[in-house]
Write a protein that holds these residues in place. Structure first.
Motif, PDB file in Angstrom:
ATOM      1  N   ALA A 142      -1.921 -11.362   6.715  1.00 37.10           N
ATOM      2  CA  ALA A 142      -2.035 -10.106   7.465  1.00 37.10           C
ATOM      3  C   ALA A 142      -1.297 -10.205   8.800  1.00 37.10           C
ATOM      4  CB  ALA A 142      -3.507  -9.765   7.685  1.00 37.10           C
ATOM      5  N   LEU A 197       0.132  -4.627   3.784  1.00 33.99           N
ATOM      6  CA  LEU A 197      -0.827  -4.725   4.886  1.00 33.99           C
ATOM      7  C   LEU A 197      -2.176  -4.113   4.513  1.00 33.99           C
ATOM      8  CD1 LEU A 197       1.262  -4.132   8.108  1.00 33.99           C
ATOM      9  CD2 LEU A 197      -0.455  -5.910   7.794  1.00 33.99           C
ATOM     10  N   GLU A 198      -2.151  -2.998   3.822  1.00 36.19           N
ATOM     11  CA  GLU A 198      -3.406  -2.371   3.406  1.00 36.19           C
ATOM     12  C   GLU A 198      -4.161  -3.266   2.422  1.00 36.19           C
ATOM     13  OE1 GLU A 198      -6.458   0.280   3.414  1.00 36.19           O
ATOM     14  OE2 GLU A 198      -4.685   0.267   4.720  1.00 36.19           O
ATOM     15  N   HIS A 251      -5.719  -6.108   4.415  1.00 36.07           N
ATOM     16  CA  HIS A 251      -6.896  -5.686   5.171  1.00 36.07           C
ATOM     17  C   HIS A 251      -8.100  -5.469   4.251  1.00 36.07           C
ATOM     18  CE1 HIS A 251      -3.950  -3.981   8.396  1.00 36.07           C
ATOM     19  NE2 HIS A 251      -4.114  -5.284   8.505  1.00 36.07           N
ATOM     20  N   THR A 252      -7.877  -4.850   3.103  1.00 38.58           N
ATOM     21  CA  THR A 252      -8.981  -4.619   2.175  1.00 38.58           C
ATOM     22  C   THR A 252      -9.485  -5.939   1.601  1.00 38.58           C
ATOM     23  OG1 THR A 252      -8.052  -2.455   1.601  1.00 38.58           O
ATOM     24  CG2 THR A 252      -9.694  -3.369   0.104  1.00 38.58           C
ATOM     25  N   GLU A 311       2.391  -8.174   9.925  1.00 39.55           N
ATOM     26  CA  GLU A 311       2.600  -7.331  11.099  1.00 39.55           C
ATOM     27  C   GLU A 311       4.001  -7.546  11.669  1.00 39.55           C
ATOM     28  OE1 GLU A 311       0.920  -4.931  12.229  1.00 39.55           O
ATOM     29  OE2 GLU A 311      -1.053  -5.154  11.301  1.00 39.55           O
ATOM     30  N   ARG A 359      -9.420  -8.824   3.074  1.00 39.35           N
ATOM     31  CA  ARG A 359     -10.188  -9.471   4.142  1.00 39.35           C
ATOM     32  C   ARG A 359     -11.615  -8.939   4.181  1.00 39.35           C
ATOM     33  NH1 ARG A 359     -13.811  -9.969   7.132  1.00 39.35           N
ATOM     34  NH2 ARG A 359     -13.432  -7.910   8.008  1.00 39.35           N
ATOM     35  N   CYS A 373      -3.043 -12.141  -1.389  1.00 34.42           N
ATOM     36  CA  CYS A 373      -4.298 -11.592  -0.875  1.00 34.42           C
ATOM     37  C   CYS A 373      -5.146 -11.012  -2.007  1.00 34.42           C
ATOM     38  CB  CYS A 373      -4.003 -10.517   0.161  1.00 34.42           C
ATOM     39  SG  CYS A 373      -3.197 -11.122   1.659  1.00 34.42           S
TER      40      CYS A 373
END
Length: 388
Positions: free
Chosen positions: A357, A332-333, A336-337, A361, A339, A261
């Motif tokens: 992501a 996960l953080e 998300h960032t 989960e 994305r 990511c």
């Protein structure tokens, strides 16, 4: 292939030549065999079974086990393989974990010599697939409340009960089934999946791990001979020893998804222009990239430290909980960032971020939720249990 994140922080300096060789071999396999089909398989909920032979040929299955056709690699080497495989897709790192860290480890740690000779070489070669049937429908975080039973009937054992979220069960050749005997003692059994009364049904409707397989299992009078029992498995410490092997792999694997990511976000920040300049030239964007990178490197340094402890035989369950909690939470953080930095394009399969992501989960939940690992760490800090 050198990645952008590897040009800033010299993690290679902490690795041996052998460890880097395992890493490079796994990266090549993931890049050439998994990445080209990862998005379409996720979209189509397709488990690409033909990749199993390639994983076996590279020596990745049960690679931490010594003998029996296994590579006998070190803990850091194994972690690096998990890292590279999950950088392509969490589902395939999950496969490596279920096969090697759970099913094969159960036999290697708790099985008889005959059981090891019968199963481990075939599993290392990818000729036999295993699953690990511990979690039950009412909740996976309290295995002490297990309801599956195993009772003696003459020279046999008869197993009844239900299991849920069991990876690979519908394609497995054998299941490591955990059940309580008449005295309430947890025991492990090697159950061929063709045994009468064993039924595995893939779970539908998943928005994570779509190219992987997780199942419900029904055990209805499953009869196995006494030789199917794992002789050295008595009590919950037996399955927990295997879970700790899998959790160790997750510490590394989740950081692989995070790296993928972060790489996508860095590359896109150089090419996506807004208000006349690449977004990577904006201070807010650079701040986000820097924060993600720092958390990624902290996670990798933790993983290497845990690997060195494991190689010395000094790694504790609480230390593994630190790694699992941190790696998945930060991955996960980062996802998300990343994305957000990709804007609208971040929700498309042009980039791997939404797939990672979603998969993370699931990784966050299995092998212990955040809350369970927080309680493990809290108990270690205070000496007081707070699980009930």
């Amino acid at each position: 292939m050198t990645l952008i994140v590897e040009t800033v922080f010299d993690l290679d300096a902490l690795l041996t030549d052998e460890e880097r060789a395992w890493r490079d071999k796994a990266r090549a396999f993931a890049t050439e065999s998994i990445l080209p089909v990862a998005e379409v398989d996720f979209e189509n909920k397709h488990f690409r079974r033909e990749l199993i032979g390639g994983l076996a040929a590279q020596g990745f299955l049960g690679m931490h086990i010594k003998g029996y056709g296994c590579a006998g690699a070190g803990a850091v080497s194994y972690g690096l393989v998990c890292h590279e495989i999950e950088a392509a897709d969490s589902g395939w790192r999950t496969f490596v974990s279920v096969q090697g860290s759970l099913a094969m480890s159960a036999i290697a740690k708790h099985g008889s010599e005959e059981q090891k000779q019968e199963w481990l070489p075939r599993m290392a070669a990818g000729e036999a697939i295993g699953c690990f049937a511990l979690t039950e429908p009412q909740g996976g975080s309290d295995p002490a409340a297990m309801t599956a039973t195993a009772r003696r009937d003459g020279d046999d054992w008869v197993i009844d009960g239900a299991k849920r979220w069991i990876g690979l069960a519908s394609i497995a050749d054998l299941a490591i089934v955990w059940a309580k005997d008449e005295e309430g003692v947890v025991r492990g059994f090697i159950v061929p999946t063709q045994t009468s009364g064993f039924e595995a049904t893939p779970i539908a409707g998943k928005w994570a791990m779509r190219s992987s397989i997780q199942c419900d299992i029904r055990l209805d009078g499953v009869r196995v001979p006494a030789s199917a029992q794992l002789p050295n498995a008595r009590g919950l410490s037996a399955p927990f020893a295997c879970l700790n092997e899998a959790r160790f792999g997750i510490v590394w694997g989740a950081m692989g998804a995070a790296r993928s990511c972060l790489e996508a976000a860095v590359q896109r920040s150089r090419t996506r222009e807004v208000f006349g300049a690449p977004i990577g030239s904006r201070q807010l964007v650079q701040a986000k990239l820097a924060d993600m990178f720092v958390e990624y490197e902290k996670g990798m340094l933790t993983a290497v430290h845990l690997g060195r402890l494991k190689e010395r035989g000094a790694l504790t369950p609480a230390q593994i909980s630190v790694g699992k909690l941190n790696s998945v939470r930060e991955a996960l953080e980062i996802a998300h960032t990343s994305r957000a930095l990709l804007a609208g394009d971040g929700i498309t399969d042009e980039f791997p971020v939404m797939r990672h992501a979603a998969n993370l989960e699931a990784v966050r939940t299995y092998e212990g939720t955040d809350e369970i690992h927080q309680l493990v760490i809290g108990r270690e800090l205070t000496g007081l249990g707070a699980f009930a």
